[in-house]
Design a protein around this motif. Sequence first.
Motif, PDB file in Angstrom:
ATOM      1  N   HIS A   1       0.870  -1.177   0.000  1.00 12.18           N
ATOM      2  CA  HIS A   1       0.000   0.000   0.000  1.00 12.18           C
ATOM      3  C   HIS A   1       0.907   1.226   0.000  1.00 12.18           C
ATOM      4  CE1 HIS A   1      -3.962   1.888   0.815  1.00 12.18           C
ATOM      5  NE2 HIS A   1      -3.197   2.861   1.276  1.00 12.18           N
TER       6      HIS A   1
ATOM      7  N   ARG B   1     -10.307   2.141  -3.452  1.00  7.88           N
ATOM      8  CA  ARG B   1     -10.237   3.557  -3.093  1.00  7.88           C
ATOM      9  C   ARG B   1      -9.047   4.250  -3.737  1.00  7.88           C
ATOM     10  NH1 ARG B   1      -7.127   6.376   0.483  1.00  7.88           N
ATOM     11  NH2 ARG B   1      -6.244   4.445   1.287  1.00  7.88           N
ATOM     12  N   VAL B   2      -7.843   3.689  -3.594  1.00  4.41           N
ATOM     13  CA  VAL B   2      -6.650   4.387  -4.066  1.00  4.41           C
ATOM     14  C   VAL B   2      -6.584   4.460  -5.578  1.00  4.41           C
ATOM     15  CG1 VAL B   2      -5.317   3.893  -1.992  1.00  4.41           C
ATOM     16  CG2 VAL B   2      -5.238   2.281  -3.916  1.00  4.41           C
TER      17      VAL B   2
ATOM     18  N   HIS C   1     -16.016   6.360  -1.202  1.00  2.00           N
ATOM     19  CA  HIS C   1     -15.231   5.326  -0.523  1.00  2.00           C
ATOM     20  C   HIS C   1     -14.883   5.774   0.901  1.00  2.00           C
ATOM     21  CE1 HIS C   1     -14.214   2.525  -3.900  1.00  2.00           C
ATOM     22  NE2 HIS C   1     -14.444   3.604  -4.634  1.00  2.00           N
TER      23      HIS C   1
ATOM     24  N   ARG D   1     -16.149   4.112   4.568  1.00  2.00           N
ATOM     25  CA  ARG D   1     -15.241   3.634   5.613  1.00  2.00           C
ATOM     26  C   ARG D   1     -15.529   4.328   6.943  1.00  2.00           C
ATOM     27  NH1 ARG D   1     -13.038   2.753   0.926  1.00  2.00           N
ATOM     28  NH2 ARG D   1     -11.226   1.402   0.605  1.00  2.00           N
TER      29      ARG D   1
ATOM     30  N   GLN E   1      -8.970  -4.121   1.528  1.00  2.00           N
ATOM     31  CA  GLN E   1      -8.103  -3.456   0.552  1.00  2.00           C
ATOM     32  C   GLN E   1      -7.131  -2.468   1.181  1.00  2.00           C
ATOM     33  OE1 GLN E   1     -10.176   0.034  -1.676  1.00  2.00           O
ATOM     34  NE2 GLN E   1     -11.698  -1.582  -1.495  1.00  2.00           N
ATOM     35  N   ASP E   2      -7.437  -1.939   2.379  1.00  2.00           N
ATOM     36  CA  ASP E   2      -6.578  -0.931   3.018  1.00  2.00           C
ATOM     37  C   ASP E   2      -5.898  -1.486   4.256  1.00  2.00           C
ATOM     38  OD1 ASP E   2      -6.863   1.493   1.478  1.00  2.00           O
ATOM     39  OD2 ASP E   2      -8.951   1.520   2.112  1.00  2.00           O
TER      40      ASP E   2
ATOM     41  N   HIS F   1      -4.906   0.480   6.688  1.00  2.00           N
ATOM     42  CA  HIS F   1      -4.993   1.528   7.701  1.00  2.00           C
ATOM     43  C   HIS F   1      -5.517   1.056   9.050  1.00  2.00           C
ATOM     44  CE1 HIS F   1      -4.414   3.761   4.073  1.00  2.00           C
ATOM     45  NE2 HIS F   1      -4.423   4.917   4.682  1.00  2.00           N
TER      46      HIS F   1
ATOM     47  N   PHE G   1      -9.501   8.084   8.092  1.00  2.00           N
ATOM     48  CA  PHE G   1      -9.886   8.153   6.681  1.00  2.00           C
ATOM     49  C   PHE G   1     -10.492   9.511   6.324  1.00  2.00           C
ATOM     50  CE2 PHE G   1      -9.891   3.434   6.740  1.00  2.00           C
ATOM     51  CZ  PHE G   1      -9.089   3.228   5.631  1.00  2.00           C
TER      52      PHE G   1
ATOM     53  N   TYR H   1      -8.441  12.190   4.309  1.00  2.00           N
ATOM     54  CA  TYR H   1      -8.238  12.189   2.852  1.00  2.00           C
ATOM     55  C   TYR H   1      -9.211  13.167   2.188  1.00  2.00           C
ATOM     56  CZ  TYR H   1      -5.379   7.994   3.358  1.00  2.00           C
ATOM     57  OH  TYR H   1      -4.400   7.103   3.704  1.00  2.00           O
TER      58      TYR H   1
END
Length: 501
Positions: free
Chosen positions: A235, A348-349, A359, A363, A405-406, A408, A416, A419
């Motif tokens: 990531h 997301r990224v 997204h 979260r 997927q993250d 974090h 989050f 961002y």
Amino acid sequence: MATDEQESGYSDLLDRVRRISNVGNAGMVLYWDQQTKMPEGGTPARAKQLSALQSIAHELLTDDEMGDLLDELEGEELDDEQAAVVREIRREYDRAVSVPNELVEEISETSSEAQPAWREAKAEDEFETFAPYLDRLRELHIERAEHIAPEEDPYGVMFEDGEPYLPLERVEEIFDELRDGLVPLIEEVQENGADIAVDTFAGTFDSEDQEALCRDTLDLLNYDWDRGRLDTAPHPFMSGTQYDARVTTRFHEDDFVDPLTATIHEFGHATYQLGLRDDAYGTPLGQSRSSGIHESQSRFWENHVGRTEAFWEFFLPTVKERFPEFEDVTPEEAYEAANQVFTDNMIRVEADELTYHMHIILRSEIEREFVAGDLDVADIPARWNELMEEYLGIVPETDSEGCLQDIHWTSGFASFQNYTVGSVFAAQLWATIEDEIDDPMELIREGEFAPIRDWLTENIHEQGQTYTTDELIEEATGEPLTAEYFLDYVTEKYGDIYDLN
């Protein structure tokens, strides 16, 4: 005029804070190594190492003499910079002194152990592998929040870790404004948007060629290689200080644009770090203001520079040198390809500027429910998929492209939001730069990035933590944080791209 005793006390405070900062910075290097170079079997030792450093930093910060120094200095006449330093250290001290050292160690150790568990869970598409760590981290972070502010909402206390001076309530108001503005715009793109060039850069790309292109990009943006490096990580992230700001990216066999924009994003983070005052290293005056302000710099460079048509007019020849098969691509086609709205994108990224924030909202809502105890850890995958369908009209086929997927959540919760805070502030910064710099888009078109970077350094980076978040935003742009500029920006940009205007 400051007395000799006052100067001595302030100097002693700075010495102590620099020691704490250096312990933390050593931990950042170990974290960077864990994500990029460390052999897989190193986790048990690395978890202990990071836990020990966290414990040492906590002990230094909560030492009784630190509290005595702060008490003495708060009664003295201080200049603005000294007062800012004392304010920031007092805030950190008050939060840290209420948390037992054993809890600090356990959080750090559990976080380190959770990272390889997350990687395995994602690789094997087995949420159950990560779930116990996630549940334990929730318990630990709630316990920490309750030590800090037992009468307050634990989730709000967690949010203050990264964004101490911007109320969560205000951020959630901005989220409501964005939801109201973005959902109909996304629907309009889906239903009435013109066909644009979406397959411009279709193909298969060697990772070495992609890395070379990312290095070209950093060269053109004038990344300081004497104080940085580029590596790969599961990531992408940036880690470092004003002397050593390292960026990472990741590559996709069938997509070089995403690694490219990820690299520019992390360059924005690195530019912030490298723009901090060298003479204030290790003190609040030489540290970034907050997570949201940090994200404003990465989102600024990724979107307001790297996703503009002007940038692609400048950069496309470099792409063609690395990938001659795109010799006939025009800047307009490249611009459209870099800004297409992926309404079916799960990640997301890799999301576009519009769906990205859905997204983030998703979260944030799941986190709130989970921390509040309204959502069991085992139910997170189903809740994730439910909100994906509600907000984006799609459902992940696997947890790997869904709730796993993250990375974090291995580090905690309530981050989050920053961002989106960063994206909103980036648009506000761009509007200010347009007023204060003559034709910044032409500068991008010519590859002359220094005036833009210098403006950001002067108005954001060099300020460190002199101002609180809300003060810094007003100092830089002349008004409080507002979603107005972001919504105007995306409405105009995507209205033009998709011929909606």
